[in-house]
Design a protein around this motif. Structure first.
Motif, short mmCIF file in Angstrom:
data_model
loop_
_atom_site.label_atom_id
_atom_site.label_comp_id
_atom_site.label_asym_id
_atom_site.label_seq_id
_atom_site.Cartn_x
_atom_site.Cartn_y
_atom_site.Cartn_z
N HIS A 26 0.88 -1.30 -0.01
CA HIS A 26 0.06 0.04 -0.02
C HIS A 26 0.67 1.26 -0.04
O HIS A 26 1.88 1.28 0.85
CB HIS A 26 -1.00 0.01 1.09
CG HIS A 26 -0.55 -0.12 2.51
ND1 HIS A 26 -0.27 1.06 3.16
CD2 HIS A 26 -0.60 -0.85 3.43
CE1 HIS A 26 0.14 0.81 4.44
NE2 HIS A 26 0.00 -0.48 4.67
N ASP A 62 5.91 -0.04 6.92
CA ASP A 62 4.62 0.07 6.61
C ASP A 62 4.17 1.12 5.79
O ASP A 62 3.96 2.22 6.29
CB ASP A 62 3.76 0.18 8.06
CG ASP A 62 2.25 -0.11 7.76
OD1 ASP A 62 1.93 -0.62 6.76
OD2 ASP A 62 1.41 0.12 8.68
N ASP A 63 4.18 0.93 4.57
CA ASP A 63 4.33 -0.16 3.67
C ASP A 63 5.42 0.08 2.40
O ASP A 63 4.92 -0.62 1.48
CB ASP A 63 3.08 -0.79 3.17
CG ASP A 63 3.28 -2.12 2.83
OD1 ASP A 63 4.31 -2.93 3.03
OD2 ASP A 63 2.54 -2.53 2.05
N GLU A 70 -4.94 2.31 2.56
CA GLU A 70 -5.08 1.09 2.99
C GLU A 70 -5.40 1.25 4.49
O GLU A 70 -6.32 0.74 5.29
CB GLU A 70 -3.96 0.14 2.94
CG GLU A 70 -4.10 -1.32 3.50
CD GLU A 70 -3.68 -1.51 4.98
OE1 GLU A 70 -3.78 -2.58 5.63
OE2 GLU A 70 -3.11 -0.35 5.51
N GLU A 71 -4.79 2.51 5.00
CA GLU A 71 -4.72 2.60 6.69
C GLU A 71 -5.90 2.82 7.12
O GLU A 71 -6.44 2.61 7.99
CB GLU A 71 -3.52 3.57 6.91
CG GLU A 71 -2.16 3.21 6.68
CD GLU A 71 -1.78 1.91 7.54
OE1 GLU A 71 -2.54 1.51 8.36
OE2 GLU A 71 -0.60 1.54 7.51
N ASP A 103 2.72 -6.83 3.28
CA ASP A 103 2.25 -5.63 4.26
C ASP A 103 2.67 -6.07 5.65
O ASP A 103 1.77 -5.66 6.68
CB ASP A 103 0.72 -5.26 3.99
CG ASP A 103 0.53 -4.07 4.73
OD1 ASP A 103 1.36 -2.99 5.44
OD2 ASP A 103 -0.74 -3.67 5.19
N TYR A 119 8.19 -6.04 13.90
CA TYR A 119 7.35 -5.11 13.16
C TYR A 119 6.50 -4.21 13.99
O TYR A 119 6.50 -2.87 13.75
CB TYR A 119 6.40 -6.20 12.04
CG TYR A 119 5.63 -5.33 11.16
CD1 TYR A 119 6.15 -4.46 10.56
CD2 TYR A 119 4.19 -5.42 11.29
CE1 TYR A 119 5.38 -3.68 9.48
CE2 TYR A 119 3.12 -4.86 10.59
CZ TYR A 119 3.66 -4.05 9.48
OH TYR A 119 3.09 -3.36 8.49
ZN LIG Z 1 0.39 -1.67 6.43
#
Ligand SMILES: [Zn+2]
Length: 457
Positions: free
Chosen positions: A278, A290-291, A324-325, A353, A419
Motif C-alpha cells: 500500500h 509500513d508499507d 489501506e490505512e 504488508d 514489526y
Molecule cells: Zn500496512
C-alpha cells in the motif's frame, strides 16, 4: 500394459525432475540478481526521504502517487496506469497534549491522536480518568462509573504469542471499537496503551472506527512508557484528573489514485496475478516498513524479470494500493475493477504488508487443491529459508476480497518479531530497514509469482 505404465511413470518422473531443476535454476538466478543488483532498497530510500509520510488525502500522498508512477515507468513497467478513487482527508493538527492536573508533580504523556478521531474542545478538556485492563472490563463496567470521565485502556500486548500479528489482532478492537463502546457508557474521551510489543515511548496511531449514531469522542494512544507512568500515577492518586487536547479533524473526501503497471503474459495474458503493497502510510515517520517495503518488494519483480529476460506466461500486475490505512478505498476500487472485467481472470493476488524483514514464507488462502499445488513448490524455497507455506489467511487488507473471484490470496510472511515495535509510529523510518533482508524478501516474492505465472493455479 504394466510395462507401458511403468514407462509412462518414468517419463513423468523424468519431466518433473527436469522441471524442478529448471525451476530451481531460475529461482537461483532471481535471488542472485536481486541480491547483487536489485534497486528496491535505493527506491525505498527515495520514497522515505524525498516523499516521507503519505497519509491518504495529504500532500505527501499526492507526491507518493507521482513517485510511484515515475518508479514503475523507470523499471520498465508496461501499461502504467493510475486508477482513481476517493479517499478520506483526516488532518492531525497541532501536537496533542495529555497531562495530569492538580498533581504535586504534574506529568506529561507522549501521545498521538488515533486516526479518524475527532478533536477535543478547542481549549482542551479536563476530567477524571478511569482505567480498564481489558475490553471485557470496559464492556462490563456500569455507566455510572464511566459517565463524564476519560477512559484509559491499559491493555498489555500479548507477549506470549510467537506471532506478533496474532497479538496485534487480539488488541485491534481496543483501538478500532473501544472509543464507541466507551462513548455509549458516557465517556467523554478515550486513551489507550499502544498496540506494541516494545517498552519505548513512541505512541502508535492507527484507525479507529466510530459506530454510526454513537457520539464521537476524541481518542489517542499513549507510548508504552507513558502508559506505565499513567498507571502509576493512578495508583498513587485516586480521582486523578487529566487535561487532554487535540485538534485533529476530518474533512471532505478528496480524489487520489492506485498506481499500477504490468508485464503482459506471453501465453495467457488474460490470467492476471496481482502483486502489491500500500502506497499510503500514517502521518508520522516515513512509512518505511509500513508499507514502503511492500511497494518495492512488488516493483522489484518487474525490474528482475526485465533484467533476466524472463517472459511470464501470465500477466503480472503490480498494484500500489492507496488508502489501506484509513478506509481501503484503493483496495475497494481495484476489487471493483477486477470484478467488472469481462476479459480478465485474477488467478492470484499477493500483498506484502508486514515489513521488509527476512522472508519466512507465505500464507495462502485458496482451495485445498490449489494449496497442494503451491505446497509442492515449497522445497524450491528451502535454500532461502522462505519455505513455510501455510494454508489460510486473507493475504492482506487490499486483496482479501479478490478471493470472491477465485483468486488465491497470498500474504508475504517475513520475520515479524520487530514489526510492531515500529508500526504506525514516528520511528518507522528508512534506517530501520536492512537492505539484505529487504532484497531476500523481494526475491522470494518474485520467485513465487514466477512459478504461478509459469504453471497457473
Ligand atoms: Zn500496512
Amino acid at each position: 500394459m504394466k510395462s507401458l505404465n511403468g514407462l509412462g511413470f518414468l517419463l513423468f518422473t523424468a519431466v518433473t525432475v527436469a522441471n524442478a531443476q529448471n525451476d530451481s535454476t531460475i529461482i537461483k538466478s532471481i535471488f542472485t540478481h536481486v541480491l547483487e543488483k536489485g534497486s528496491a532498497y535505493d527506491n525505498l530510500k527515495t520514497l522515505c526521504t524525498e516523499v516521507g509520510h503519505r497519509l491518504a488525502g495529504s500532500k505527501g500522498n499526492e507526491k507518493a502517487v507521482k513517485w510511484g508512477e515515475v518508479y514503475l515507468r523507470k523499471i520498465g513497467g508496461e501499461n502504467v496506469f493510475l486508477q482513481s478513487c476517493m479517499v478520506p482527508h483526516w488532518v492531525r493538527g497541532e501536537k496533542e497534549v495529555l497531562k495530569t492536573v492538580g498533581d504535586k508533580l504534574p506529568k506529561s504523556f507522549s501521545i498521538l491522536a488515533l486516526g479518524n478521531s475527532v478533536g477535543t474542545e478547542a481549549n482542551g478538556i479536563t476530567a477524571e480518568v478511569i482505567m480498564f485492563k481489558s475490553m471485557d472490563e470496559l464492556k462490563n463496567a456500569s455507566e455510572a462509573t464511566i459517565k463524564g470521565k476519560i477512559v484509559f485502556m491499559n491493555v498489555p500486548f500479548n507477549q506470549a504469542n510467537i506471532s506478533t500479528g496474532q497479538s496485534y489482532g487480539e488488541g485491534y478492537p481496543v483501538r478500532a471499537n473501544g472509543p464507541s463502546i466507551a462513548a455509549k457508557k458516557g465517556a467523554i474521551a478515550y486513551t489507550m496503551r499502544s498496540l506494541s510489543s516494545i517498552a519505548d515511548d513512541f505512541p502508535h496511531t492507527g484507525a479507529l472506527r466510530y459506530e454510526t449514531g454513537v457520539t464521537q469522542i476524541p481518542a489517542c494512544a499513549l507510548g508504552n512508557v507513558s502508559a506505565d507512568n499513567l498507571s502509576s500515577a493512578l495508583a498513587n492518586s485516586k480521582n486523578l484528573k487529566l487535561y487532554f487536547k487535540q485538534t485533529c479533524k476530518m474533512y471532505e473526501d478528496v480524489p487520489s489514485y492506485n498506481v499500477m503497471a504490468e508485464i503482459r503474459g506471453s501465453e495467457k495474458p488474460n490470467e492476471v496475478i496481482v502483486v502489491g503493497g500500500h502506497l499510503d502510510s500514517w502521518d508520522v515517520g516515513q512509512g518505511a516498513h509500513d508499507d514502503g517495503t511492500g511497494l518495492v518488494h512488488a516493483a522489484q519483480l518487474i525490474e528482475t524479470m526485465k533484467a533476466l529476460g524472463i517472459k511470464p506466461k501470465r500477466t503480472i500486475r503490480v498494484v500500489f494500493f492507496n488508502n489501506e490505512e484509513n478506509g481501503r478505498a484503493g483496495g475497494d476500487a481495484y476489487t471493483d475493477l477486477a470484478k467488472n472485467s469481462k476479459e480478465e481472470t485474477c488467478i492470484a493476488a499477493l500483498e506484502s504488508d508486514g515489513g521488509g524483514f527476512t522472508p519466512r514464507g507465505f500464507n495462502i488462502g485458496t482451495t485445498m487443491e490449489k494449496f497442494d499445488k503451491m505446497k509442492a513448490w515449497e522445497p524450491l524455497f528451502k535454500n532461502y529459508f522462505a519455505n513455510d507455506f501455510s494454508f489460510g489467511g486473507s493475504g492482506g487488507v487490499d486483496i482479501r476480497d479478490l478471493k470472491d473471484l477465485g483468486a488465491a490470496t497470498i500474504g508475504f510472511e517475513g520475520d515479524g518479531q520487530r514489526y510492531f515495535d515500529l508500526h504506525h509510529t514516528a520511528n518507522d523510518t528508512f534506517d530501520k530497514v536492512n537492505k539484505r533482508e529487504l532484497h531476500l524478501g523481494a526475491a522470494a516474492i518474485a520467485s513465487l509469482v514466477w512459478l504461478i505465472s509459469e504453471y497457473g493455479l
